[in-house]
Design an enzyme around this catalytic site. Structure first.
Site, PDB file in Angstrom:
ATOM      1  N   GLY A  46       0.655  -1.344   0.208  1.00 17.52           N
ATOM      2  CA  GLY A  46      -0.030   0.233   0.159  1.00 17.52           C
ATOM      3  C   GLY A  46       0.880   1.437  -0.076  1.00 17.52           C
ATOM      4  O   GLY A  46       0.189   2.703  -0.475  1.00 17.52           O
ATOM      5  N   ASP A 102       1.088   3.550   4.013  1.00 11.60           N
ATOM      6  CA  ASP A 102      -0.249   3.983   3.348  1.00 11.60           C
ATOM      7  C   ASP A 102      -1.094   4.365   4.264  1.00 11.60           C
ATOM      8  O   ASP A 102      -1.310   5.890   4.416  1.00 11.60           O
ATOM      9  CB  ASP A 102      -0.608   2.749   2.635  1.00 11.60           C
ATOM     10  CG  ASP A 102      -1.237   2.168   2.952  1.00 11.60           C
ATOM     11  OD1 ASP A 102      -0.844   1.738   4.585  1.00 11.60           O
ATOM     12  OD2 ASP A 102      -1.718   0.383   3.113  1.00 11.60           O
ATOM     13  N   ASP A 105      -5.387   2.405  10.477  1.00 13.22           N
ATOM     14  CA  ASP A 105      -6.644   2.073  10.518  1.00 13.22           C
ATOM     15  C   ASP A 105      -6.615   1.453  12.128  1.00 13.22           C
ATOM     16  O   ASP A 105      -6.655   2.719  12.969  1.00 13.22           O
ATOM     17  CB  ASP A 105      -7.096   1.185   9.774  1.00 13.22           C
ATOM     18  CG  ASP A 105      -8.797   1.047  10.093  1.00 13.22           C
ATOM     19  OD1 ASP A 105      -9.101   1.534  10.662  1.00 13.22           O
ATOM     20  OD2 ASP A 105      -8.846  -0.106   9.461  1.00 13.22           O
ATOM     21  N   PHE A 155     -13.637   3.210   3.808  1.00  9.57           N
ATOM     22  CA  PHE A 155     -13.250   2.433   3.361  1.00  9.57           C
ATOM     23  C   PHE A 155     -12.215   3.189   1.812  1.00  9.57           C
ATOM     24  O   PHE A 155     -13.376   3.554   1.627  1.00  9.57           O
ATOM     25  CB  PHE A 155     -13.496   1.153   3.077  1.00  9.57           C
ATOM     26  CG  PHE A 155     -12.245   0.251   2.372  1.00  9.57           C
ATOM     27  CD1 PHE A 155     -11.454  -0.734   3.301  1.00  9.57           C
ATOM     28  CD2 PHE A 155     -12.280  -0.039   1.171  1.00  9.57           C
ATOM     29  CE1 PHE A 155     -10.367  -1.240   2.868  1.00  9.57           C
ATOM     30  CE2 PHE A 155     -10.928  -0.612   1.009  1.00  9.57           C
ATOM     31  CZ  PHE A 155     -10.229  -1.785   1.525  1.00  9.57           C
ATOM     32  N   VAL A 156     -11.408   3.122   1.904  1.00  7.97           N
ATOM     33  CA  VAL A 156     -10.864   4.566   0.758  1.00  7.97           C
ATOM     34  C   VAL A 156     -10.186   3.411  -0.233  1.00  7.97           C
ATOM     35  O   VAL A 156      -9.299   2.532   0.699  1.00  7.97           O
ATOM     36  CB  VAL A 156      -9.857   5.407   1.069  1.00  7.97           C
ATOM     37  CG1 VAL A 156     -11.046   6.718   1.666  1.00  7.97           C
ATOM     38  CG2 VAL A 156      -8.544   4.923   2.103  1.00  7.97           C
ATOM     39  N   ASP A 162      -5.641  -0.741  -2.238  1.00  7.73           N
ATOM     40  CA  ASP A 162      -6.486  -1.459  -2.953  1.00  7.73           C
ATOM     41  C   ASP A 162      -7.447  -2.532  -2.326  1.00  7.73           C
ATOM     42  O   ASP A 162      -8.043  -1.622  -1.315  1.00  7.73           O
ATOM     43  CB  ASP A 162      -5.550  -2.528  -3.145  1.00  7.73           C
ATOM     44  CG  ASP A 162      -5.617  -3.411  -2.277  1.00  7.73           C
ATOM     45  OD1 ASP A 162      -4.924  -3.296  -1.039  1.00  7.73           O
ATOM     46  OD2 ASP A 162      -5.646  -4.871  -1.994  1.00  7.73           O
ATOM     47  N   ARG A 168      -4.779   0.492  -7.270  1.00  9.06           N
ATOM     48  CA  ARG A 168      -3.723   0.795  -6.202  1.00  9.06           C
ATOM     49  C   ARG A 168      -2.855   1.507  -7.547  1.00  9.06           C
ATOM     50  O   ARG A 168      -2.634   2.732  -6.931  1.00  9.06           O
ATOM     51  CB  ARG A 168      -2.852  -0.230  -6.431  1.00  9.06           C
ATOM     52  CG  ARG A 168      -3.096  -1.415  -4.956  1.00  9.06           C
ATOM     53  CD  ARG A 168      -1.796  -1.872  -4.861  1.00  9.06           C
ATOM     54  NE  ARG A 168      -1.978  -4.048  -4.228  1.00  9.06           N
ATOM     55  CZ  ARG A 168      -2.081  -3.648  -2.645  1.00  9.06           C
ATOM     56  NH1 ARG A 168      -2.545  -2.644  -1.994  1.00  9.06           N
ATOM     57  NH2 ARG A 168      -2.205  -4.633  -1.835  1.00  9.06           N
TER      58      ARG A 168
END
Ligand code: 5GP
Length: 183
Positions: A46, A102, A105, A155-156, A162, A168
């Site tokens: 990511g 990346d 969370d 969620f992005v 991805d 991606r």
């Protein structure tokens, strides 16, 4: 022909917004690591695009290495299990490390990686995360020294991130249309 753009409901961060922020972060990192020959660690996959963009803007001596850990698998929920799939190539003892991630969370992945790396006796570790999700339940046993953007807990995809290994390659960050998940 299929266009990835058609699956995007909303663009969260445009290419220009991302690149401007990348430049600012790179400037800050250069300032701090000018004479330190830092080891910049990319957490695959990511963070790959972010890492490449950021080091291109850093006109100082540095080295790079890659680490891969399991995170979400193919679903969009955190599994809670962190497994090293690819470790660093070289010892890091005495090095000044910058971990490029990346997105933060739950914080589980970074917490695990940082604890593991401290056992190897680096001189310092700092964390540079492109996105930090705004949520209540987040492990924070460590500082996030450099944050690209705070984002709402959704969620992005895109810019390295991805869904089922796709999206991606989008140069921006966005949210998928609901129907993409039901297919
Ligand atoms: P954490 O351990 O902090 O919960 O999440 C770690 C990894 O899960 C991130 O490095 C990223 O690869 C993945 N992840 C977390 N949130 C998202 C998201 O919104 N979109 C995508 N594509 N991946 C995410």
């Amino acid at each position: 022909m299929k266009h990835m753009r058609d699956d995007i409901k909303e663009i969260f961060l445009s290419e220009e917004q991302i690149q401007n922020r990348v430049k600012e972060l790179a400037d800050e990192l250069c300032e701090k690591y000018r004479d330190k020959n830092p080891l910049v660690i990319c957490v695959l996959k990511g963070a790959s695009m972010f890492m490449m963009d950021i080091i291109k803007q850093m006109d100082i001596p540095l080295e790079i290495d890659f680490m891969a850990v399991s995170s979400y698998g193919s679903s969009d929920k955190s599994s809670g299990v962190v497994k090293i799939l690819k470790d660093l190539d070289k010892p890091v003892e005495g090095r000044d490390m910058i971990i490029v991630e990346d997105i933060l969370d739950t914080g589980l992945t970074l917490d695990y990686i940082i604890r593991l790396l401290w056992e190897r006796k680096p001189e310092s570790i700092s964390v540079c995360a492109l996105l930090v999700k705004e949520k209540k339940e987040q492990i924070r046993n460590f500082e996030i020294d450099y944050t690209g953007f705070s984002v709402r807990d959704e969620f992005v995809v895109g810019y390295g991130l991805d869904y089922n290994e796709k999206y991606r390659n989008l140069p921006y960050i966005g949210v998928l249309k609901d129907e993409v998940y039901s297919h």
